[in-house]
Design a protein around this motif. Structure first.
Motif, PDB file in Angstrom:
ATOM      1  N   ILE A 178       0.861  -1.183   0.000  1.00 30.50           N
ATOM      2  CA  ILE A 178       0.000   0.000   0.000  1.00 30.50           C
ATOM      3  C   ILE A 178       0.896   1.233   0.000  1.00 30.50           C
ATOM      4  O   ILE A 178       1.700   1.418   0.908  1.00 30.50           O
ATOM      5  CB  ILE A 178      -0.930   0.032   1.225  1.00 30.50           C
ATOM      6  N   GLY A 179       0.777   2.064  -1.007  1.00 32.68           N
ATOM      7  CA  GLY A 179       1.543   3.296  -1.073  1.00 32.68           C
ATOM      8  C   GLY A 179       0.747   4.446  -0.470  1.00 32.68           C
ATOM      9  O   GLY A 179      -0.453   4.568  -0.713  1.00 32.68           O
ATOM     10  N   VAL A 180       1.402   5.262   0.343  1.00 35.53           N
ATOM     11  CA  VAL A 180       0.758   6.414   0.966  1.00 35.53           C
ATOM     12  C   VAL A 180       1.395   7.687   0.416  1.00 35.53           C
ATOM     13  O   VAL A 180       2.618   7.769   0.293  1.00 35.53           O
ATOM     14  CB  VAL A 180       0.907   6.371   2.501  1.00 35.53           C
ATOM     15  N   PHE A 181       0.571   8.674   0.077  1.00 33.73           N
ATOM     16  CA  PHE A 181       1.102   9.927  -0.461  1.00 33.73           C
ATOM     17  C   PHE A 181       0.381  11.104   0.184  1.00 33.73           C
ATOM     18  O   PHE A 181      -0.753  10.987   0.662  1.00 33.73           O
ATOM     19  CB  PHE A 181       0.949   9.983  -1.986  1.00 33.73           C
ATOM     20  N   GLU A 182       1.072  12.252   0.193  1.00 36.27           N
ATOM     21  CA  GLU A 182       0.499  13.484   0.727  1.00 36.27           C
ATOM     22  C   GLU A 182       0.833  14.621  -0.237  1.00 36.27           C
ATOM     23  O   GLU A 182       1.963  14.711  -0.721  1.00 36.27           O
ATOM     24  CB  GLU A 182       1.052  13.787   2.115  1.00 36.27           C
ATOM     25  N   SER A 183      -0.141  15.479  -0.496  1.00 40.07           N
ATOM     26  CA  SER A 183       0.061  16.592  -1.423  1.00 40.07           C
ATOM     27  C   SER A 183      -0.214  17.913  -0.718  1.00 40.07           C
ATOM     28  O   SER A 183      -1.227  18.046  -0.024  1.00 40.07           O
ATOM     29  CB  SER A 183      -0.865  16.463  -2.638  1.00 40.07           C
ATOM     30  N   ASP A 184       0.691  18.868  -0.895  1.00 40.10           N
ATOM     31  CA  ASP A 184       0.518  20.215  -0.368  1.00 40.10           C
ATOM     32  C   ASP A 184       0.057  21.091  -1.530  1.00 40.10           C
ATOM     33  O   ASP A 184       0.838  21.403  -2.435  1.00 40.10           O
ATOM     34  CB  ASP A 184       1.831  20.727   0.219  1.00 40.10           C
ATOM     35  N   LEU A 185      -1.219  21.484  -1.521  1.00 43.69           N
ATOM     36  CA  LEU A 185      -1.763  22.248  -2.641  1.00 43.69           C
ATOM     37  C   LEU A 185      -1.232  23.677  -2.682  1.00 43.69           C
ATOM     38  O   LEU A 185      -1.307  24.337  -3.721  1.00 43.69           O
ATOM     39  CB  LEU A 185      -3.295  22.266  -2.553  1.00 43.69           C
TER      40      LEU A 185
ATOM     41  N   ALA B 245       5.744  10.927  -0.549  1.00 42.92           N
ATOM     42  CA  ALA B 245       5.110   9.609  -0.551  1.00 42.92           C
ATOM     43  C   ALA B 245       6.014   8.605   0.145  1.00 42.92           C
ATOM     44  O   ALA B 245       7.225   8.807   0.279  1.00 42.92           O
ATOM     45  CB  ALA B 245       4.811   9.157  -1.982  1.00 42.92           C
ATOM     46  N   SER B 246       5.400   7.513   0.568  1.00 47.97           N
ATOM     47  CA  SER B 246       6.142   6.450   1.232  1.00 47.97           C
ATOM     48  C   SER B 246       6.997   5.695   0.226  1.00 47.97           C
ATOM     49  O   SER B 246       6.783   5.766  -0.990  1.00 47.97           O
ATOM     50  CB  SER B 246       5.169   5.476   1.912  1.00 47.97           C
ATOM     51  N   ASP B 247       7.975   4.953   0.744  1.00 46.46           N
ATOM     52  CA  ASP B 247       8.817   4.135  -0.141  1.00 46.46           C
ATOM     53  C   ASP B 247       7.964   3.151  -0.932  1.00 46.46           C
ATOM     54  O   ASP B 247       8.229   2.881  -2.104  1.00 46.46           O
ATOM     55  CB  ASP B 247       9.859   3.379   0.689  1.00 46.46           C
ATOM     56  N   ALA B 248       6.926   2.599  -0.272  1.00 50.70           N
ATOM     57  CA  ALA B 248       6.067   1.624  -0.945  1.00 50.70           C
ATOM     58  C   ALA B 248       5.364   2.250  -2.152  1.00 50.70           C
ATOM     59  O   ALA B 248       5.168   1.584  -3.172  1.00 50.70           O
ATOM     60  CB  ALA B 248       5.040   1.061   0.046  1.00 50.70           C
TER      61      ALA B 248
ATOM     62  N   ALA C 154      -9.148  23.626   0.433  1.00 49.88           N
ATOM     63  CA  ALA C 154      -8.280  22.487   0.720  1.00 49.88           C
ATOM     64  C   ALA C 154      -6.817  22.873   0.520  1.00 49.88           C
ATOM     65  O   ALA C 154      -6.468  23.484  -0.499  1.00 49.88           O
ATOM     66  CB  ALA C 154      -8.637  21.306  -0.176  1.00 49.88           C
ATOM     67  N   VAL C 155      -5.981  22.544   1.480  1.00 51.33           N
ATOM     68  CA  VAL C 155      -4.555  22.855   1.358  1.00 51.33           C
ATOM     69  C   VAL C 155      -3.691  21.603   1.483  1.00 51.33           C
ATOM     70  O   VAL C 155      -2.519  21.615   1.114  1.00 51.33           O
ATOM     71  CB  VAL C 155      -4.111  23.890   2.417  1.00 51.33           C
ATOM     72  N   ARG C 156      -4.264  20.506   2.002  1.00 50.16           N
ATOM     73  CA  ARG C 156      -3.456  19.299   2.152  1.00 50.16           C
ATOM     74  C   ARG C 156      -4.319  18.066   1.872  1.00 50.16           C
ATOM     75  O   ARG C 156      -5.460  17.975   2.329  1.00 50.16           O
ATOM     76  CB  ARG C 156      -2.859  19.208   3.561  1.00 50.16           C
ATOM     77  N   LEU C 157      -3.750  17.134   1.103  1.00 50.54           N
ATOM     78  CA  LEU C 157      -4.449  15.910   0.740  1.00 50.54           C
ATOM     79  C   LEU C 157      -3.640  14.709   1.219  1.00 50.54           C
ATOM     80  O   LEU C 157      -2.406  14.745   1.244  1.00 50.54           O
ATOM     81  CB  LEU C 157      -4.622  15.810  -0.778  1.00 50.54           C
ATOM     82  N   LEU C 158      -4.339  13.647   1.577  1.00 51.94           N
ATOM     83  CA  LEU C 158      -3.691  12.399   1.975  1.00 51.94           C
ATOM     84  C   LEU C 158      -4.389  11.260   1.258  1.00 51.94           C
ATOM     85  O   LEU C 158      -5.624  11.227   1.171  1.00 51.94           O
ATOM     86  CB  LEU C 158      -3.778  12.199   3.489  1.00 51.94           C
ATOM     87  N   GLY C 159      -3.595  10.331   0.728  1.00 57.39           N
ATOM     88  CA  GLY C 159      -4.211   9.233  -0.015  1.00 57.39           C
ATOM     89  C   GLY C 159      -3.400   7.958   0.022  1.00 57.39           C
ATOM     90  O   GLY C 159      -2.261   7.930   0.499  1.00 57.39           O
TER      91      GLY C 159
END
Length: 386
Positions: free
Chosen positions: A134-141, A148-151, A228-233
């Motif tokens: 499972i890959g985890v990522f975060e975006s700063d708009l 993002a994670s190594d995965a 929205a200023v920050r996203l997590l997925g």
């Protein structure tokens, strides 16, 4: 007064000549001396602080690392413990023209310990995520950057992720045919019209091939205006599932073509007798208009119990090693016409009982071949119709 301020500063201050000898240190620096060293004046700075060295009259520092650990050194505290100090180096030339190196040290042990704990936690999370793929990522708009994670990077075939912007990688690798749809879904989430964005898309991975991915994205932070200023997925690779679905679809199409072109009435039933697939010949054989047999149960087509014998034969097949059987059955159509039908039954077993299927082939027996008027003529055997 100036000397008093230096002596009582909470920061450790060392003055070192161009040969590396300590000519001055304040009280805070005294607390950083190695065990057994009471003064340190006259000692070489490298003996007291091995991370510092003199080169051509100028002090140099060997930091613990880059980024968060830049200009930070470790100092033995005793009993195997370490304290950590942030070091600033400068030079001073007196009126006589003699140059000295100034060392300012600020103890940051608690900060380094917190950073190490966070790093260890991130490593544990990365290991867990790698195992689960499972890959985890975060975006700063606000900045347009993503981490993002190594995965997450490994799903794309990227082994070295340091310094990479995950948002840029996503934009560069998503299939052009999928991008507009995914961005529209994400915009719905960003603008607050839906709670989360769930999307399926293709990504180009390291070897140049395309892999199917599925992502779920949420807004985790909004500003004072609600923007929205920050996203997590999260993102997972669903290529094996997509391939299996495509294969199942192709097999279904192939089976439908086989049924449609079969010279006899042919159908696929669930084990409760429900029609799942059938060809046009079934409608004329059973006397139903086209489209009215779907989702009906085979043994309940007749208003009588005559087709119950077929159900009993299926039960016999399921409790034996026999995979096919032949039975003749009298059937009354909805308009009252009575026909004798030769039915060949085949059971296709699957590990999951709900996926086991019954395949039936049927022909209206000519009157010359009817085997009497009794309603259930048995059978065993797997011969085809003749």
């Amino acid at each position: 007064m100036f000397r008093s301020i230096i002596q009582n500063s909470p920061f450790g201050v060392w003055v070192v000549d161009k040969r590396g000898s300590v000519v001055f240190r304040n009280k805070s620096a005294e607390e950083l001396l190695p065990l057994g060293v009471e003064d340190g004046i006259g000692s070489n700075i490298s003996e007291l602080l091995p991370a510092l060295s003199i080169q051509e009259g100028k002090l140099c520092i060997e930091s613990l690392g880059d980024s968060e650990l830049e200009n930070i050194i470790a100092i033995p505290k005793g009993r195997g413990e370490l304290r950590f100090c942030e070091v600033t180096l400068s030079q001073y030339t007196d009126v006589a023209g003699q140059t000295f190196n100034i060392v300012n040290m600020n103890e940051v042990t608690s900060r380094v310990r917190a950073w190490q704990a966070l790093r260890d936690q991130e490593e544990r999370w990365n290991l867990a995520l790698e195992g689960s793929q499972i890959g985890v990522f975060e975006s700063d708009l606000r900045t347009g950057t993503g981490v993002a994670s190594d995965a997450w990077f490994q799903l794309l075939g990227i082994c070295e992720s340091d310094g990479r912007n995950s948002d840029d990688e996503w934009r560069a690798r998503i299939h052009p045919d999928d991008r507009t749809t995914v961005e529209a879904l994400d915009a719905e989430c960003i603008e607050g019209r839906i709670e989360k964005s769930e999307a399926k898309f293709r990504m180009r991975v390291g070897d140049g091939s395309w892999r199917w991915m599925r992502s779920i994205l949420r807004v985790t932070e909004r500003d004072d205006q609600g923007r929205a200023v920050r996203l997590l997925g999260t993102m997972i690779d669903i290529t094996p599932l997509e391939n299996a679905l495509e294969l199942a679809k192709a097999r279904k199409v192939g089976l439908e073509m086989l049924l449609a072109n079969a010279p006899v009435a042919m159908a696929v039933l669930a084990m409760d007798g429900t029609f799942l697939l059938l060809n046009d010949s079934c409608y004329s054989l059973f006397g139903y208009p086209r489209g009215q047999l779907e989702q009906k149960k085979f043994w309940k087509l007749s208003n009588t119990e005559t087709l119950k014998n077929v159900r009993d034969e299926v039960e016999r097949l399921l409790t034996s090693d026999i995979s096919a059987s032949r039975i003749e059955q009298r059937y009354t159509k909805p308009d009252g016409e009575v026909v004798d039908i030769a039915i060949r039954l085949s059971v296709v077993r699957r590990p999951e009982p709900t996926e086991t299927r019954l395949i039936i082939q049927m022909v209206d027996c000519p009157s010359s071949n009817k085997m009497g008027h009794q309603s259930g003529l048995s059978i065993g055997g797997s011969g085809s119709f003749v």
